[in-house]
Design an enzyme around this catalytic site. Structure first.
Site, PDB file in Angstrom:
ATOM      1  N   GLU A   1      10.007  30.300  51.907  1.00 39.24           N
ATOM      2  CA  GLU A   1      10.730  31.575  51.831  1.00 39.24           C
ATOM      3  C   GLU A   1       9.826  32.670  51.286  1.00 39.24           C
ATOM      4  OE1 GLU A   1      13.478  32.288  53.738  1.00 39.24           O
ATOM      5  OE2 GLU A   1      14.343  30.589  52.661  1.00 39.24           O
TER       6      GLU A   1
ATOM      7  N   THR B   1       7.192  33.673  52.490  1.00 43.40           N
ATOM      8  CA  THR B   1       5.781  33.373  52.750  1.00 43.40           C
ATOM      9  C   THR B   1       5.311  33.951  54.072  1.00 43.40           C
ATOM     10  OG1 THR B   1       6.538  31.262  53.658  1.00 43.40           O
ATOM     11  CG2 THR B   1       5.703  31.232  51.401  1.00 43.40           C
TER      12      THR B   1
ATOM     13  N   GLY C   1      25.491  38.477  57.684  1.00 46.63           N
ATOM     14  CA  GLY C   1      25.307  38.577  56.246  1.00 46.63           C
ATOM     15  C   GLY C   1      25.120  37.244  55.559  1.00 46.63           C
TER      16      GLY C   1
ATOM     17  N   SER D   1      20.071  34.959  60.058  1.00 49.95           N
ATOM     18  CA  SER D   1      19.284  35.759  60.982  1.00 49.95           C
ATOM     19  C   SER D   1      19.990  36.105  62.280  1.00 49.95           C
ATOM     20  CB  SER D   1      17.949  35.071  61.296  1.00 49.95           C
ATOM     21  OG  SER D   1      16.996  36.024  61.692  1.00 49.95           O
TER      22      SER D   1
ATOM     23  N   ASP E   1      11.813  34.690  61.622  1.00 49.87           N
ATOM     24  CA  ASP E   1      13.150  34.654  62.203  1.00 49.87           C
ATOM     25  C   ASP E   1      13.108  34.703  63.727  1.00 49.87           C
ATOM     26  OD1 ASP E   1      13.901  34.676  59.583  1.00 49.87           O
ATOM     27  OD2 ASP E   1      14.789  36.686  59.623  1.00 49.87           O
TER      28      ASP E   1
END
Length: 373
Positions: free
Chosen positions: A30, A32, A115, A119, A165
């Site tokens: 995360e 990264t 939310g 993604s 994503d």
């Protein structure tokens, strides 16, 4: 009414085709991606379906089953507003790249919980991007498509996201996670069939809706860029002596660096465990990732922390927040025979605090973007 029926009702013609792109869950890695690091996401069964028909002019008409009354007809894509900026941005970027893309009529149908940190925006971009690539004969490879969609979100929407994503949505493979080197874009599918081990990934949607474009995400990215500059490296991916690097930094830059460097190591460790068949052992690394995101990157929130802590207390092998943070979802690695106990423990912890109950979604790695009709 399905997306094809809604298309006909809105535009009076049948769509030329229907395309689907999935959302994603990030198993580990995360914050990264924009540091040229490693990530390990997988596509999820929920996503965005786009019914599309090309036009001879440059007008773009966009509507959604989930957003009635927000239809927009644009002959100037810069005037796009709200959620329409995501698909409009893809068109704008394609045209800016000199690709022969004209107008289109587009109807969107999505079932990614918005939310939730899964993604939905990338799924929206990739579904429309793949449709345009097919309809206009662009022949874009999945990674090319992902890069164009990332550029749309960066430059048109104004969200400085990394490539993860869009890549997960475009390149996802059923039964596999996607190991992606965000610098070279080298990638490979990693077998991730949890059912063979009596395990599953349980998504815990906290119901706290986040908005990363409000500056918090951008600040974290700037912290990392500043730290890399002070250390004289191209990105935090290049830090090899963590102790030495931390001794030269302070405050937020020091904390962000510690997270990014250790998170890259955790991604590599998880892949090693998966290859060795030691799937249950990745739980400890999920826990460590969450603590680092909470304490060093400071992107968690009380609802995520309680979800993670109570899931582990209820018997999960490990858990962590997933996605950009400030709300959204956590994931928990849970044995099949402990799912009910984990759910009950998390629900009780939320009820004790007077919070609305979270939503639970069992996630299995799904196929990436594809044409369905």
């Amino acid at each position: 009414m399905g997306v094809a029926g809604a298309f006909f009702q809105a535009y009076g013609e049948q769509p030329a085709g229907i395309w689907h792109a999935p959302g994603r869950v990030n198993l580990i890695g995360e914050h990264t991606d924009y540091n040229d690091g490693f990530v390990l996401p997988f596509a999820v069964p929920w996503g965005v379906t786009a019914a599309v028909r090309p036009r001879e002019d440059l007008t773009v008409r966009i509507a959604s089953l989930q957003m009635p009354g927000e239809e927009q007809a644009l002959d100037d894509l810069d005037r796009a507003e709200g959620w329409v900026r995501y698909p409009a941005g893809v068109l704008q970027v394609m045209r800016g790249a000199g690709l022969p893309v004209r107008g289109a009529d587009i109807m969107i149908d999505g079932d990614v919980p918005t939310g939730a940190g899964l993604s939905s925006s990338a799924a929206l971009e990739v579904s429309v991007g793949l449709a345009l690539s097919d309809l206009y004969g662009l022949g874009l490879e999945p990674m090319e498509l992902a890069k164009l969609c990332q550029k749309a979100e960066n430059d048109f929407v104004g969200m400085p996201c990394g490539i993860m994503d869009q890549a997960a949505s475009a390149l996802g493979r059923e039964g596999h996670a996607l190991f992606l080197d965000c610098r070279s874009l080298a990638n490979r599918a990693v077998p991730f069939d949890l059912s063979a081990y009596g395990l599953q990934i349980l998504i815990i949607d906290t119901g706290v809706h986040h908005e990363l474009a409000d500056g918090q995400y951008a600040k974290r990215r700037q912290d990392c860029e500043n730290a890399a500059k002070h250390l004289g490296v191209a990105s935090l991916r290049d830090v090899t002596d963590l102790a030495g690097a931390l001794s030269r930094l302070s405050g937020d830059e020091r904390a962000r660096t510690q997270h990014v460097v250790t998170e890259n190591h955790r991604v590599e460790a998880v892949i090693g465990l998966l290859r060795a068949g030691a799937v249950q052992e990745i739980g400890a690394l999920l826990n460590a990732s969450h603590l680092s995101l909470r304490d060093q990157y400071q992107v968690s929130c009380p609802e995520l922390d309680v979800a993670v802590e109570s899931a582990v207390r209820g018997g999960a092998r490990g858990a962590r927040m997933t996605g950009g943070g400030f709300g959204g979802s956590a994931i928990a690695l849970v044995a099949d025979d402990r799912v009910d106990r984990v759910r009950t423990t998390v629900e009780r912890a939320y009820a004790e605090r007077g919070w609305a109950p979270p939503t639970f979604l069992p996630a299995t790695p799904a196929p990436g973007a594809h044409r369905i009709h």
